[in-house]
Design a protein around this motif. Structure first.
Motif, short mmCIF file in Angstrom:
data_model
loop_
_atom_site.label_atom_id
_atom_site.label_comp_id
_atom_site.label_asym_id
_atom_site.label_seq_id
_atom_site.Cartn_x
_atom_site.Cartn_y
_atom_site.Cartn_z
N PHE A 228 46.28 41.99 45.69
CA PHE A 228 46.79 43.12 46.86
C PHE A 228 46.60 42.35 48.00
O PHE A 228 45.80 42.16 48.69
CB PHE A 228 46.16 44.11 46.58
N ASN B 238 53.06 41.79 36.85
CA ASN B 238 52.14 41.09 38.04
C ASN B 238 51.46 39.92 37.62
O ASN B 238 50.90 39.78 36.35
CB ASN B 238 50.92 42.19 38.39
N ILE C 274 44.38 48.52 41.75
CA ILE C 274 44.85 48.23 40.46
C ILE C 274 44.70 49.34 39.69
O ILE C 274 45.62 49.69 38.95
CB ILE C 274 43.97 46.97 39.99
N GLU C 275 43.57 50.22 39.73
CA GLU C 275 43.68 51.50 39.24
C GLU C 275 44.50 52.35 39.46
O GLU C 275 45.15 53.02 38.69
CB GLU C 275 41.94 52.00 39.31
N PRO D 227 45.68 39.52 40.06
CA PRO D 227 45.03 40.59 40.47
C PRO D 227 44.98 40.44 42.04
O PRO D 227 43.81 40.28 42.42
CB PRO D 227 43.63 40.66 39.72
N ARG E 211 47.45 51.47 40.57
CA ARG E 211 48.70 51.01 40.14
C ARG E 211 49.02 51.37 38.80
O ARG E 211 50.15 51.85 38.29
CB ARG E 211 48.51 49.44 40.54
N GLN E 212 47.90 51.23 37.99
CA GLN E 212 48.20 51.36 36.45
C GLN E 212 48.44 52.82 36.23
O GLN E 212 49.13 53.21 35.39
CB GLN E 212 46.50 50.97 35.94
N THR F 247 40.67 45.65 45.72
CA THR F 247 41.64 45.35 45.07
C THR F 247 41.36 46.12 43.57
O THR F 247 42.58 46.57 42.94
CB THR F 247 41.62 43.92 44.79
N GLN F 248 40.33 46.41 43.07
CA GLN F 248 40.08 46.94 41.97
C GLN F 248 40.49 48.36 41.98
O GLN F 248 41.16 48.93 41.19
CB GLN F 248 38.59 46.88 41.61
N PRO G 282 38.89 40.72 40.67
CA PRO G 282 39.36 41.42 41.93
C PRO G 282 38.14 42.28 42.61
O PRO G 282 37.05 42.73 41.91
CB PRO G 282 40.09 42.64 41.00
#
Length: 452
Positions: free
Chosen positions: A41, A36, A23-24, A39, A26-27, A19-20, A15
């Motif tokens: 988006f 998912n 992801i954070e 990784p 999203r978590q 993206t990273q 990612p």
């Protein structure tokens, strides 16, 4: 990434930073149970190509789990949606009717198999279509029993997962399940007894179903059988025509309705508009969704008019069922599929996919079987030494292909089947590039030790 690639840049840095960061977020905000696969988006999607938020490009061979047979953002569909947006968004068909709902019902009655009067009703998702098909079947027959098949998938609602066969991740610790649901054996030609021909095995499986109606569910209490003509989540398993017709005929003899779940097989994927045509059956009811509207949420139950009319007003439906946007998108998709003959394109794509992997299979015995119908294709990955399901190797092939720029999904109860659901608008050049990338992944990983 190979500089010769034309359509992908891959995700070697994935990612990436954007993206990273997502992801954070999203978590922190999205429930863990919403799975998912990658990784990834997405920032933009068109045709068969996904663009992520970090500027990477991917060939989409997952097709949003088979929802974009007509491609990402088909111009005709986008135009129809824009036009509808300027008129009205939602009136609820139960309150204020609108012409697109009626037009789509008419069109589906015309194009679905069966030369008899048909009617349709619309909901939002495939699982809702299954739920309503069962309600209609029970109302019409006055019988409670519903028979599905091993490895079948029919959704994640209570009734849907009751009919679904795979325990993890779909059913584990989520019971008790809906009553009066039964599971019969579905053939798995790749795993048939060595002494049997495919036709003998098909006959054996039909005989098993006849015995099932003696030992597990009395036909006098069975309202309907629900079957995916080609199993999707179960591993893209293609039964013989004789098996499907055999079950269909048994249903006819006992007054049991036949529901074809064409949520994944429908709209050109298998080389005809509907797989039921290939198997020579005319289902009493059909459940449709996924590629019906190029990914826009809408689903349908279509069937014999007298069966569809069994429920009284208000007994089926829903606030958002058959939204105006979903209906106009679906009409545009069907028109595009007919105009461009996308089912024929599926046949050509499927032939190229199967031919490519049949050649590769001769080099790499980890490819246990190459199978499919039309462009609904898959390869079953096995441990070449033991012949057992190669779940971890399949996962590694999928991960490696993703890094190289191709999005794939697994399937099967052992998650060792790699399935291909590329949009039917994928060009020959895109298909060739994507297959070459997957081939590279298999070549690189085949001789390496499998990592857990």
């Amino acid at each position: 990434m190979d500089n010769s690639r034309k359509f992908v840049t891959g995700g070697s840095d994935n990612p990436g930073p954007r993206t990273q960061a997502l992801i954070e977020r999203r978590q922190q905000a999205v429930a863990k149970g919403v799975g998912n696969n990658h990784p990834l988006f997405v920032h933009k999607a068109e045709g068969a190509v996904l663009h992520d938020v970090d500027g990477n490009q991917y060939l989409d061979f997952a097709g949003a789990i088979g929802t974009v047979n007509a491609g990402h953002c088909p111009p005709e569909v986008v135009e129809a949606l824009h036009k509808q947006l300027d008129q009205y968004l939602h009136t609820c068909f139960h309150v204020g009717m609108y012409e697109p709902y009626v037009a789509l019902a008419e069109k589906l009655a015309q194009i679905t198999p069966g030369n008899f009067p048909k009617k349709a009703m619309f909901m939002n998702s495939g699982a809702e279509a299954v739920e309503n098909a069962v309600k209609i079947a029970r109302k019409y027959t006055g019988k409670p029993g519903i028979v599905s098949f091993t490895r079948g998938f029919h959704g994640r609602t209570l009734l849907g997962m009751s009919l679904t066969s795979k325990v993890k991740p779909y059913k584990f610790q989520m019971g008790p399940f809906a009553p009066s649901t039964y599971k019969a054996q579905f053939p798995y030609p790749y795993q048939r007894p060595a002494a049997m021909t495919e036709e003998q095995y098909s006959e054996f499986c039909v005989k098993q179903f006849e015995d099932f109606l003696l030992t597990e569910a009395a036909p006098e209490e069975v309202a309907a059988v629900i079957m995916e003509p080609v199993q999707g989540e179960g591993g893209f398993i293609v039964p013989l025509r004789s098996f499907v017709q055999g079950i269909y005929q048994i249903c006819r003899e006992h007054g049991i309705l036949f529901i074809a779940d064409e949520i994944q097989t429908g709209f050109g994927r298998t080389g005809e508009m509907f797989a039921s045509t290939i198997f020579g059956i005319e289902p009493d009811l059909m459940t449709l969704s996924k590629s019906l509207a190029a990914g826009f949420p809408i689903s349908a139950v279509v069937g014999r008019a007298e069966i569809m009319d069994a429920p009284n007003p208000g007994e089926i439906g829903g606030t958002y069922g058959g939204s105006p946007l979903g209906c106009v998108a679906a009409l545009a998709v069907i028109e595009k599929m007919e105009r461009e003959d996308l089912p024929a394109r599926a046949r050509k794509m499927g032939e190229k996919i199967r031919n490519y992997f049949c050649v590769l299979q001769q080099q790499y015995p980890c490819i246990g079987e190459v199978r499919g119908l039309g462009a609904m294709c898959a390869i079953e990955i096995i441990d070449p030494e033991t012949g057992k399901p190669g779940k971890e190797l399949a996962a590694q092939i999928i991960r490696s292909s993703f890094v190289k720029g191709v999005v794939l999904l697994s399937a099967g109860v052992h998650s060792n089947v790699i399935r291909f659901l590329a949009p039917l608008v994928t060009t020959d050049e895109q298909l060739q590039e994507g297959l070459a990338i997957i081939g590279e992944a298999i070549t690189e990983l085949h001789s390496q030790p499998v990592r857990n």
